[in-house]
Design an enzyme around this catalytic site. Structure first.
Site, PDB file in Angstrom:
ATOM      1  N   GLY A  56       0.856  -1.177   0.000  1.00 32.17           N
ATOM      2  CA  GLY A  56       0.000   0.000   0.000  1.00 32.17           C
ATOM      3  C   GLY A  56       0.893   1.228   0.000  1.00 32.17           C
ATOM      4  O   GLY A  56       1.915   1.252  -0.678  1.00 32.17           O
ATOM      5  N   GLU A  57       0.538   2.216   0.798  1.00 31.62           N
ATOM      6  CA  GLU A  57       1.337   3.431   0.896  1.00 31.62           C
ATOM      7  C   GLU A  57       1.940   3.468   2.295  1.00 31.62           C
ATOM      8  O   GLU A  57       1.243   3.632   3.281  1.00 31.62           O
ATOM      9  CB  GLU A  57       0.437   4.647   0.644  1.00 31.62           C
ATOM     10  CG  GLU A  57       1.170   5.806  -0.016  1.00 31.62           C
ATOM     11  CD  GLU A  57       2.233   6.402   0.893  1.00 31.62           C
ATOM     12  OE1 GLU A  57       3.420   6.432   0.500  1.00 31.62           O
ATOM     13  OE2 GLU A  57       1.887   6.818   2.011  1.00 31.62           O
ATOM     14  N   CYS A  85       6.026  -5.548   0.267  1.00 34.59           N
ATOM     15  CA  CYS A  85       6.160  -4.225  -0.362  1.00 34.59           C
ATOM     16  C   CYS A  85       6.176  -3.105   0.695  1.00 34.59           C
ATOM     17  O   CYS A  85       7.153  -2.971   1.420  1.00 34.59           O
ATOM     18  CB  CYS A  85       5.089  -4.017  -1.425  1.00 34.59           C
ATOM     19  SG  CYS A  85       5.492  -2.679  -2.572  1.00 34.59           S
ATOM     20  N   HIS A 177       4.767  -8.685  -4.483  1.00 30.73           N
ATOM     21  CA  HIS A 177       3.354  -8.888  -4.134  1.00 30.73           C
ATOM     22  C   HIS A 177       2.915 -10.319  -4.438  1.00 30.73           C
ATOM     23  O   HIS A 177       2.297 -10.574  -5.475  1.00 30.73           O
ATOM     24  CB  HIS A 177       2.479  -7.912  -4.930  1.00 30.73           C
ATOM     25  CG  HIS A 177       2.540  -6.503  -4.460  1.00 30.73           C
ATOM     26  ND1 HIS A 177       1.660  -5.988  -3.538  1.00 30.73           N
ATOM     27  CD2 HIS A 177       3.380  -5.493  -4.783  1.00 30.73           C
ATOM     28  CE1 HIS A 177       1.952  -4.711  -3.312  1.00 30.73           C
ATOM     29  NE2 HIS A 177       2.991  -4.390  -4.048  1.00 30.73           N
ATOM     30  N   GLU A 179       0.546 -11.946  -3.242  1.00 30.09           N
ATOM     31  CA  GLU A 179      -0.906 -12.097  -3.134  1.00 30.09           C
ATOM     32  C   GLU A 179      -1.621 -11.851  -4.463  1.00 30.09           C
ATOM     33  O   GLU A 179      -2.810 -12.169  -4.588  1.00 30.09           O
ATOM     34  CB  GLU A 179      -1.458 -11.170  -2.041  1.00 30.09           C
ATOM     35  CG  GLU A 179      -1.490  -9.701  -2.367  1.00 30.09           C
ATOM     36  CD  GLU A 179      -0.148  -8.986  -2.294  1.00 30.09           C
ATOM     37  OE1 GLU A 179      -0.110  -7.775  -2.556  1.00 30.09           O
ATOM     38  OE2 GLU A 179       0.888  -9.641  -1.979  1.00 30.09           O
TER      39      GLU A 179
END
EC number: 4.3.3.6
Length: 196
Positions: A56-57, A85, A177, A179
């Site tokens: 995400g961020e 990430c 990632h 997922e």
């Protein structure tokens, strides 16, 4: 794995539903019976068998961790940590070129948050990973890179730019990632090897 404890996915920001789905599929494949739940409150964390910190961020995730009183709870958590990430950035001890927040220092890694710059936002690579028979098709999206890892951290995968997968005890930290790759081996590895 103990009792009826759940795998939690930190549900503050980022690709939460993708992680929940991937863990549910991996658990099904392994014939296990363990729930996967979104986690939004600090008091939910100590009861978990593992916590995933999704991509995400990272600045937003870290701010929300602090706003929700989760920093010390996550640092003290004795279950497994599966971070991807932005989760790698959050888990680091030291960040290169980042002054807006202090990461959680979950293990001794130094991370370059914007290792590939703003221009090259994503790429894919068939990644040889220690312990895997065949390469893992890894998807990198504005990925961080580990520039150095402490002596107690096991490096599982590298690319020319740096380290992209490490493990320490019950912590599995990835810059890509898994997922969204349709390959559940990283989630299965975490459930069977890391948590064990």
């Amino acid at each position: 794995m103990a009792g009826n404890a759940a795998v939690g996915v930190l549900a503050l920001q980022g690709d939460v539903s993708e992680h929940i789905s991937a863990f549910e599929s991996a658990i099904h494949n392994l014939g296990l019976s363990i729930p996967v739940i979104p986690v939004r409150k600090a008091e939910e964390i100590p009861e978990l068998v593992a916590l995933a910190i999704p991509g995400g961020e990272s600045t937003t995730i870290m701010r929300l961790i602090d706003q929700n009183g989760m920093r010390d709870v996550i640092k003290d958590f004795e279950g497994g940590i599966f971070a991807t990430c932005a989760g790698m950035v959050v888990a680091a001890r030291t960040l290169i070129g980042e002054t807006r927040f202090i990461p959680l220092d979950l293990l001794d890694i130094t991370v370059n948050r914007n290792a590939f710059g703003r221009q090259r936002e994503s790429f894919e690579a068939d990644l040889p990973i220690t312990g895997f028979d065949t390469p893992f098709h890894a998807i990198f999206i504005r990925a961080p890179i580990i520039t150095s890892a402490g002596p107690d951290v096991t490096v599982l995968a590298e690319i020319p730019q740096g380290i992209v997968a490490v493990r320490k005890g019950k912590k599995l930290i990835l810059s890509f990632h898994p997922e969204i790759s349709h390959d559940l081996r990283m989630h299965e590895y975490f459930l069977t090897q890391v948590l064990a």
